[in-house]
Design an enzyme around this catalytic site. Sequence first.
Site, PDB file in Angstrom:
ATOM      1  N   TYR A  38       0.838  -1.208   0.000  1.00 16.54           N
ATOM      2  CA  TYR A  38       0.000   0.000   0.000  1.00 16.54           C
ATOM      3  C   TYR A  38       0.877   1.264   0.000  1.00 16.54           C
ATOM      4  O   TYR A  38       0.633   2.216  -0.748  1.00 16.54           O
ATOM      5  CB  TYR A  38      -0.891  -0.049   1.234  1.00 16.54           C
ATOM      6  N   LYS A  61       0.991   4.185  -2.882  1.00 19.01           N
ATOM      7  CA  LYS A  61       0.546   5.523  -2.505  1.00 19.01           C
ATOM      8  C   LYS A  61       1.623   6.578  -2.771  1.00 19.01           C
ATOM      9  O   LYS A  61       1.318   7.701  -3.179  1.00 19.01           O
ATOM     10  CB  LYS A  61       0.125   5.548  -1.031  1.00 19.01           C
TER      11      LYS A  61
END
Length: 734
Positions: free
Chosen positions: A162, A166
């Site tokens: 993640y 991001k």
Amino acid sequence: MSLTFEGRVVLVTGAGGGLGREYALAFAERGASVIVNDLGADTKGGGKSSAAADKVVEEIRAKGGKALANYDSVEDGEKLIQSALDAFGRIDVLVNNAGILRDRSFARTSDLDWDLIHRVHLRGSFLVTRAAWNHMKNQKFGRIIMTTSGAGVYGNFGQANYSAAKLGLLGLANTLAIEGRKYNIYCNTIAPVAGSRLTETVMPPDLVASLKPEFVAPLVLWLCHEQCQENGALFETGAGWIAKLRWERSLGCTVRQKNQPMTPEAVRDQWDQICDFTDATKPTSLQESMMSIVSVLSQVESGGEVSGNPTAAAASSSGINPIEAVGTKLPPSSFSYTHIQCILYALGVGMSTKDPDHLRFLYEGHEDFVCLPSFGVIVAQSVLMGGGLTSVPGLNIDFTQVLHGEQYLELYKPLPTSGTLTSETTIADVLDKGSGAVILMDVKTFCGDELICFNQFSVFVVGAGGFGGKRSSDKAIAPLPPPQRAPDAVVIDSTSKDQAALYRLSGDWNPLHIDPSFAAMGGFKAPILHGLCSFGFAARHVLKQFADNDPSRFKAIKVRFAKPVMPGQSIQTEMWKEGNRIHIQCKVKETDAVVLTGAYVDLHGAAEATPEDPPQAGGLHSELVFAEIGRRIKDTGSELVKKVNAVFGWEITKDGKIAAQWTIDLKNGSGSLQKGPHSGKADVTITVSDEDFLEVVQGKLNPQKAFFSGKLKVRGNIMLSQKLEIILKDHAKL
């Protein structure tokens, strides 16, 4: 004036709940046509359902809004954009919000865990944005939001997949901001903290409940509005708090010498200096970063001493060193004048006795004789004309290459028609634009001890770039583009053949504006009109069109000088009214060449008190308001205590200093008002200037906008500030 999105088409991905739902509702409430995209998958990316998107669309339509549901995956980006085009004919705003989680410690992360996160977050945002890009490019407008996370910015245990995706979105957004700028496509990134399906797995339930999505949505709406000129920025936001992030770099240290090996021991020995953030720089572009490396190479290869600050080394070779220049204060200058200078200036910017309204600016015997507001640049222009820059350390420049790039003027009091004013000048910043340098000069002008006006001169020095400095500055007052619609008013005014000869009598003696041979040396067929003369024409056009020639209503003007006007040509001023801000663009009527761009004039409202109006009740407007609040508390205090149940502390400022303190106790007994701080501890303390407090009470200043702009500051339980409306709206009317 409220921000609206009438005529705009907005696509929000992942809009079936949480932040996406809040964005969709907020855009629709302000007039946008909204594509509500949601695949209907669970937080790990499994399953599919139309229910989430349909429900949000129903909410929007129930309130009279326009919305369409879309159930495609963000990996089918073309389909999402096509649905917007089919339904509404265009795409203006894209909010990339869709996301899933597959949290695992790094050792347990599978290929699927990694790939699925990247497909949805990074690749999905890329595909939808690419599908929208050419449509935005062709229509010369687009606003794009990328959604990163604190996990991407700082890292977080169990979120390697993640975090990588991001932070990748931030890099994508930064490049899109650069490529889209010339097409009026702006791309910004937010790192929101809000209660949602994704955050409920990593936050306590009570915190998730408090961090409401509606505390994030206002930032997204502002960044997506045509008035907002922010581009390529990163913001952290949550609970009503917003902060802008930027990179910081230590000055560093060069640990090698020519023809000698570089060793790990040398790195070790200089480690403290390498990591010392004292006097850190803040690079804003790849060019700034690379200039430091290029400078080091040059220094090492030349065998010279290597500076610990490569930017300073590059600066020394170019003649500009921003570290030395920025913050330098020039010696104070004074400007003495009579009514004659005021009248000469008015004639110089095209006023004439042919217009009866102009007589008050041209005849000292007129009962309402006044000075044109734009004369405020004349009282401060000695910073350019008087050679003050020659004394600034770090500015070894060729003054024949100096061009006036932009100008900002703000008045705090109407200008007197005669007197002696003193100006204090500070070098606010120095920017490296590659082909040249930009020098920002802030000039404060006083009448005695009273601040009368503020100027920001922005000058461009041709050929002085390449010193490794930053390209932009938060100290620069930015120009703004006009709205994308037909102007509300257009004024055409002819200049005379002698306009420049007349204007120069106000103190700008540059022979470029009078001597044909000097003008030819500058590449012009004939002497050109002063840029500040066109500035004066534009200012008085707005003053007449929207302020009834009342100088007390003039607040500020900002312009960027694009091209010159030749004396004898006609200046065409196009004006767009947006509340008390009048956007302007000036052209040469005969050639259609734009000469002033990104310009605007800010006016005081017709009903507002002028700066000359004295405060009442002990010198503060707020005294009367608090007196009225106290009277209402005596009448209905018990009822207010039930509704509010809190102690509010107030700090009222004047000229930047606390001038009065008040405590509104709606927690104990039947309520009370006292002047001074609370004997215990207030639940929430609000700091605001006397003038802004009055505007909030009168409904002229939205408290939320005041908070976001820094005019209203809150300490303590920020949630209680929502109850202010109960006190101010219903119980503070005079």
